[in-house]
Design a protein around this motif. Structure first.
Motif, PDB file in Angstrom:
ATOM      1  N   SER A 153       5.289  -1.564 -12.765  1.00 38.39           N
ATOM      2  CA  SER A 153       4.107  -2.410 -12.888  1.00 38.39           C
ATOM      3  C   SER A 153       2.839  -1.650 -12.521  1.00 38.39           C
ATOM      4  O   SER A 153       1.741  -2.017 -12.947  1.00 38.39           O
ATOM      5  N   GLY A 154       2.999  -0.573 -11.741  1.00 38.69           N
ATOM      6  CA  GLY A 154       1.846   0.230 -11.356  1.00 38.69           C
ATOM      7  C   GLY A 154       1.510   1.329 -12.343  1.00 38.69           C
ATOM      8  O   GLY A 154       0.538   2.063 -12.145  1.00 38.69           O
ATOM      9  N   GLY A 155       2.315   1.466 -13.403  1.00 37.60           N
ATOM     10  CA  GLY A 155       1.998   2.440 -14.437  1.00 37.60           C
ATOM     11  C   GLY A 155       2.982   3.570 -14.612  1.00 37.60           C
ATOM     12  O   GLY A 155       2.781   4.444 -15.458  1.00 37.60           O
ATOM     13  N   SER A 171      13.717  -4.329  -7.479  1.00 42.03           N
ATOM     14  CA  SER A 171      12.371  -4.765  -7.098  1.00 42.03           C
ATOM     15  C   SER A 171      11.451  -3.578  -6.890  1.00 42.03           C
ATOM     16  O   SER A 171      10.291  -3.586  -7.343  1.00 42.03           O
ATOM     17  N   VAL A 172      11.940  -2.535  -6.213  1.00 39.62           N
ATOM     18  CA  VAL A 172      11.115  -1.344  -5.983  1.00 39.62           C
ATOM     19  C   VAL A 172      10.844  -0.623  -7.296  1.00 39.62           C
ATOM     20  O   VAL A 172       9.720  -0.199  -7.581  1.00 39.62           O
ATOM     21  N   SER A 173      11.873  -0.509  -8.134  1.00 39.86           N
ATOM     22  CA  SER A 173      11.713   0.138  -9.434  1.00 39.86           C
ATOM     23  C   SER A 173      10.691  -0.610 -10.296  1.00 39.86           C
ATOM     24  O   SER A 173       9.827   0.000 -10.934  1.00 39.86           O
ATOM     25  N   GLN A 174      10.779  -1.926 -10.304  1.00 43.97           N
ATOM     26  CA  GLN A 174       9.848  -2.735 -11.082  1.00 43.97           C
ATOM     27  C   GLN A 174       8.422  -2.618 -10.552  1.00 43.97           C
ATOM     28  O   GLN A 174       7.455  -2.669 -11.324  1.00 43.97           O
ATOM     29  N   TYR A 175       8.295  -2.450  -9.235  1.00 50.15           N
ATOM     30  CA  TYR A 175       6.959  -2.281  -8.662  1.00 50.15           C
ATOM     31  C   TYR A 175       6.333  -0.983  -9.181  1.00 50.15           C
ATOM     32  O   TYR A 175       5.154  -0.971  -9.552  1.00 50.15           O
ATOM     33  N   PRO A 234       0.811  -1.222   0.000  1.00 50.88           N
ATOM     34  CA  PRO A 234       0.000   0.000   0.000  1.00 50.88           C
ATOM     35  C   PRO A 234       0.845   1.273   0.000  1.00 50.88           C
ATOM     36  O   PRO A 234       0.441   2.281  -0.597  1.00 50.88           O
ATOM     37  N   VAL A 235       2.011   1.226   0.653  1.00 47.77           N
ATOM     38  CA  VAL A 235       2.893   2.394   0.671  1.00 47.77           C
ATOM     39  C   VAL A 235       3.423   2.668  -0.730  1.00 47.77           C
ATOM     40  O   VAL A 235       3.396   3.806  -1.224  1.00 47.77           O
ATOM     41  N   LEU A 236       3.910   1.615  -1.396  1.00 49.45           N
ATOM     42  CA  LEU A 236       4.428   1.786  -2.751  1.00 49.45           C
ATOM     43  C   LEU A 236       3.311   2.179  -3.719  1.00 49.45           C
ATOM     44  O   LEU A 236       3.550   2.934  -4.673  1.00 49.45           O
ATOM     45  N   ASP A 237       2.101   1.692  -3.466  1.00 47.24           N
ATOM     46  CA  ASP A 237       0.968   2.083  -4.314  1.00 47.24           C
ATOM     47  C   ASP A 237       0.703   3.588  -4.185  1.00 47.24           C
ATOM     48  O   ASP A 237       0.399   4.267  -5.181  1.00 47.24           O
ATOM     49  N   SER A 238       0.828   4.113  -2.968  1.00 49.60           N
ATOM     50  CA  SER A 238       0.619   5.547  -2.747  1.00 49.60           C
ATOM     51  C   SER A 238       1.675   6.369  -3.461  1.00 49.60           C
ATOM     52  O   SER A 238       1.374   7.397  -4.082  1.00 49.60           O
ATOM     53  N   VAL A 239       2.921   5.912  -3.393  1.00 48.26           N
ATOM     54  CA  VAL A 239       4.013   6.610  -4.070  1.00 48.26           C
ATOM     55  C   VAL A 239       3.821   6.544  -5.583  1.00 48.26           C
ATOM     56  O   VAL A 239       4.017   7.539  -6.298  1.00 48.26           O
TER      57      VAL A 239
END
Length: 216
Positions: free
Chosen positions: A174-176, A167-171, A125-130
């Motif tokens: 993947s979120g757009g 991994s963080v960059s790919q996340y 959820p944190v990475l989704d917010s970012v």
């Protein structure tokens, strides 16, 4: 000409005081600082390229143009910083502002399981917010940097830091977030921010930093 530069810079800075929504203190916004720097730089360049009799006019024109450009970048980053702070409040992620750049510091204990480069499910959820903020403010480039403590071999730590940053960059991707805006790097145990001689220091060194800067 000198008086004209001082006048325009003063007028640019006169609207600089804003209220920090987090500390409730009056401060000079980064947008205004950028406008002031741009104004002075533009004034000097405007005077330099103008004829002698038009030098004052050139200075004023250059100051106005430079102030608008500098202020625009600062304002854009101000708004992005404000939204990131709102989204990340209470998440454990620290938001730092350095000039016209923003840095997010993500502690390793909330980002990844021990010795793993798979993002913890609870951190999604944190990475989704970012990610949401990155999509909204798409005129930036993003560098994701991984760091470890000094426990283990240099090679292991280097590899782990690279995989975690990736991994963080790919996340984000993947979120757009456009892949062209993203870069990931690993620094292993280099550049510690605390002593590796204590457990608390090692915990601070295990981190991912996300650096955001304008691309225009």
């Amino acid at each position: 000409m000198k008086k004209a530069v001082i006048l325009v810079a003063a007028l640019t800075l006169s609207g600089c005081q804003t209220l920090d929504p987090y500390t409730q203190e009056s401060k000079t916004s980064n947008a205004t600082k950028g406008a002031g720097i741009g104004a002075v730089t533009g004034a000097v360049l405007g005077a330099a390229v103008s004829s002698k009799k038009d030098r004052t006019k050139g200075a004023i024109t250059g100051a106005l143009v430079g102030g608008a450009v500098g202020g625009g970048i600062g304002y854009y980053m101000d708004q992005q910083e404000m939204l990131l702070r709102q989204e990340l409040e209470g998440s454990g992620v620290r938001v730092e502002r350095i000039g016209d750049q923003i840095r997010l510091i993500m502690p390793g204990n909330i980002t990844f399981p021990t010795d793993s480069y798979t993002v913890s499910g609870g951190f999604y959820p944190v990475l989704d917010s970012v990610t949401k903020v990155f999509i909204k403010f798409d005129k930036t480039v993003i560098s994701v940097d991984g760091f470890t403590d000094s426990t283990g071999s240099f090679e292991y730590n280097q590899n782990l830091s690279e995989r975690r940053a990736a991994s963080v960059s790919q996340y984000f991707a993947s979120g757009g977030v456009a892949a062209l805006r993203l870069q990931s790097r690993g620094y292993g145990e280099r550049y510690p921010v605390a002593s590796n001689d204590t457990s608390s220091g090692r915990a601070q060194n295990r981190r991912v930093e996300v650096n955001i800067r304008g691309n225009q």
